[in-house]
Motif scaffolding. Structure first.
Motif, mmCIF file in Angstrom:
data_model
loop_
_atom_site.group_PDB
_atom_site.id
_atom_site.type_symbol
_atom_site.label_atom_id
_atom_site.label_comp_id
_atom_site.label_asym_id
_atom_site.label_seq_id
_atom_site.Cartn_x
_atom_site.Cartn_y
_atom_site.Cartn_z
ATOM 1 N N GLN A 33 0.654 -1.400 0.210
ATOM 2 C CA GLN A 33 0.118 -0.050 0.092
ATOM 3 C C GLN A 33 0.638 1.423 -0.172
ATOM 4 O OE1 GLN A 33 -3.405 0.822 0.151
ATOM 5 N NE2 GLN A 33 -2.719 2.952 -0.021
ATOM 6 N N PRO A 34 0.964 2.134 -0.968
ATOM 7 C CA PRO A 34 1.611 3.354 -0.980
ATOM 8 C C PRO A 34 1.205 4.286 -0.051
ATOM 9 C CG PRO A 34 0.757 2.721 -3.341
ATOM 10 C CD PRO A 34 0.002 1.941 -2.343
ATOM 11 N N TYR A 35 1.846 5.166 0.614
ATOM 12 C CA TYR A 35 1.465 6.123 1.461
ATOM 13 C C TYR A 35 2.298 7.121 1.615
ATOM 14 C CZ TYR A 35 5.960 4.367 3.772
ATOM 15 O OH TYR A 35 7.147 4.092 4.015
ATOM 16 N N GLU A 36 1.582 8.450 2.173
ATOM 17 C CA GLU A 36 2.660 9.465 2.150
ATOM 18 C C GLU A 36 3.010 9.742 3.584
ATOM 19 O OE1 GLU A 36 0.034 12.592 0.270
ATOM 20 O OE2 GLU A 36 0.424 11.813 -1.574
ATOM 21 N N VAL A 37 3.881 10.937 3.726
ATOM 22 C CA VAL A 37 4.438 10.879 4.858
ATOM 23 C C VAL A 37 4.504 12.483 5.224
ATOM 24 C CG1 VAL A 37 6.585 10.464 6.527
ATOM 25 C CG2 VAL A 37 6.178 9.046 4.993
#
Lengths: 216, 216
Positions: A33-37
Motif C-alpha cells: 500500500q503506497p503512503y505519504e509521510v
C-alpha cells in the motif's frame, strides 16, 4: 485512498529504524500500500493540530479520508484487516496472531522501554549503575520465555504475521545491548524480519528522511 | 460453547479486582457470555501445562474449543469481535475503539506498572524514595494528556467500548495512589466504569474466589 502517516522531522535514533513510524511503514510495504509521510518537529508534536490526531503527542499517526488513528498496534492492525498478507484467514490462527501483537506491546516491550529509561532518562542518576542489572534481568525473563516458545520455528505461529512484525520491531530495540545474542533463536528471528524486502524498503525510506534532514 | 478462563487461586491483590482476569470477566459480563474459571496456583503457572497456554506464565488465559489465547487485550478483543456491545458497528469508530485498547496497554499502562515496580519490587532499594517522584511524574504526564482528551465526555469516543473497558482497568491500578484525584474527570470516568452492572458482577465473582480461598 492513499493514507498519510506522520514521522519525526529528525528522528532521535538518527535513522536506525527504531522510531515507531517504522512499524507502520513496514506493514504498509508488506501489503503493497503506497503512503505519504508528513514530517513533524518536536515542537509541532505538542501543538493542538497534532494533539487532535495524537493525544499523547507522539508519532506515528495515520490518516485516511475521515479516519484518524494513533498507536502503532492499532494502525498495523487496521492495515492488516484491510489487506491480505498480515493476518491468517483461519479465525483461530487470526486470533492467535492478534494475541502476539498485544504480547509484543504489553508484555515484551514494557521492560525493554524501562531499559531505555535507565540509560536515557536516568543515566545521570546515582542509582543508575546499580539498578541496571535489575532491569536487564526483567528483560531477560521475557526473552527467555519468548525464546522457549519460539523454539526452532521461523515465526511465532505458522506464517509471518502482524504479530511477528510487532514482536520483531520491539526486539529490535535491544540491538546494541548485546542481550539478544544470549538467545540465538531470537537473534535469528529478528534477522529474518530484517531480511524481508518490505522491511528493507521501509528502513531505507525512514533513513532517507534522516539523511535529507542532516544534509539540509 | 462456554469458554474457560484462568485466574489466580489466591490473588495477590486480595480480591481488589486488579488481577487481569478481571478485564476478561468484565468483557464477558458486558456481552452476557457465561464462562467457567479454572484456578491456577503460582507454582502451577510455571509448569509446562500452563506454559503451553501462556508462554509468559501469567493469567488469564482463554480456552474455547480448539482456540487458546492469552493477553487480556487480545482476549477482550476476541470477545468484542464475536458479540455485540463492545465495539461500534461503524468501521471508523470501531478502528478508533481498537486504538484506545492499544493506547491503554501500550501507552498508559507501562508507566503505571513502573510505579508498581518502584513500590513492590524495589521498595527496599536505597534509591526507591528519591526515584519515586520521577516515575510518578511520568504517570502524571500520561494522565494529563488523557484527561485533556477525555474532557467532559462520558467515554473516550462516543458510547462505552472495549477501549474504555481496557483504559478504566488500567487506571484502576492507580486507586489508592491518590493520583487519579488530581484529574477529576478521570476519577469520574473510572467511577462510571465501576458503576456498570457488568463490572460489578465481574468484581463480585473474582472477590468470591479470594474469599473462598481465604476461608478454606
Amino acid at each position: 485512498m492513499t493514507p498519510t502517516i506522520t514521522a519525526f522531522e529528525r528522528s532521535p535514533d538518527r535513522g536506525k529504524g527504531l522510531a515507531r513510524d517504522m512499524r507502520v511503514r513496514w506493514a504498509l510495504e508488506e501489503v503493497g500500500q503506497p503512503y505519504e509521510v508528513r514530517l513533524v518537529s518536536f515542537l509541532a508534536m505538542k501543538e493542538p493540530a497534532h494533539l487532535a490526531l495524537h493525544p499523547f503527542a507522539q508519532i506515528p499517526t495515520y490518516e485516511e479520508g475521515d479516519l484518524a488513528l494513533f498507536e502503532t498496534g492499532s494502525i498495523v492492525f487496521h492495515i492488516a484487516e484491510r489487506h491480505a498478507g498480515l493476518l491468517p484467514d483461519d479465525a483461530n490462527a487470526r486470533a492467535r496472531a492478534i494475541t502476539w501483537m498485544f504480547a509484543a506491546v504489553n508484555t515484551v516491550e514494557p521492560p525493554i522501554l524501562e531499559l531505555a529509561t535507565v540509560r536515557l532518562l536516568e543515566g545521570d542518576k546515582p542509582w543508575s549503575k546499580e539498578r541496571l542489572p535489575l532491569v536487564e534481568n526483567r528483560v531477560r525473563d521475557r526473552l527467555k520465555q519468548l525464546s522457549g516458545r519460539l523454539g526452532d520455528a521461523d515465526w511465532l505461529d505458522g506464517a509471518f504475521s502482524a504479530g511477528d512484525l510487532m514482536m520483531v520491531s520491539v526486539l529490535l530495540r535491544l540491538k546494541g545491548s548485546g542481550m539478544l545474542d544470549e538467545y540465538p533463536n531470537l537473534s535469528a528471528y529478528v534477522a529474518r524480519g530484517e531480511a524481508r524486502p518490505a522491511y528493507k524498503r521501509a528502513f531505507d525510506a525512514q533513513l532517507a528522511v534522516f539523511t535529507a534532514a542532516s544534509s539540509g
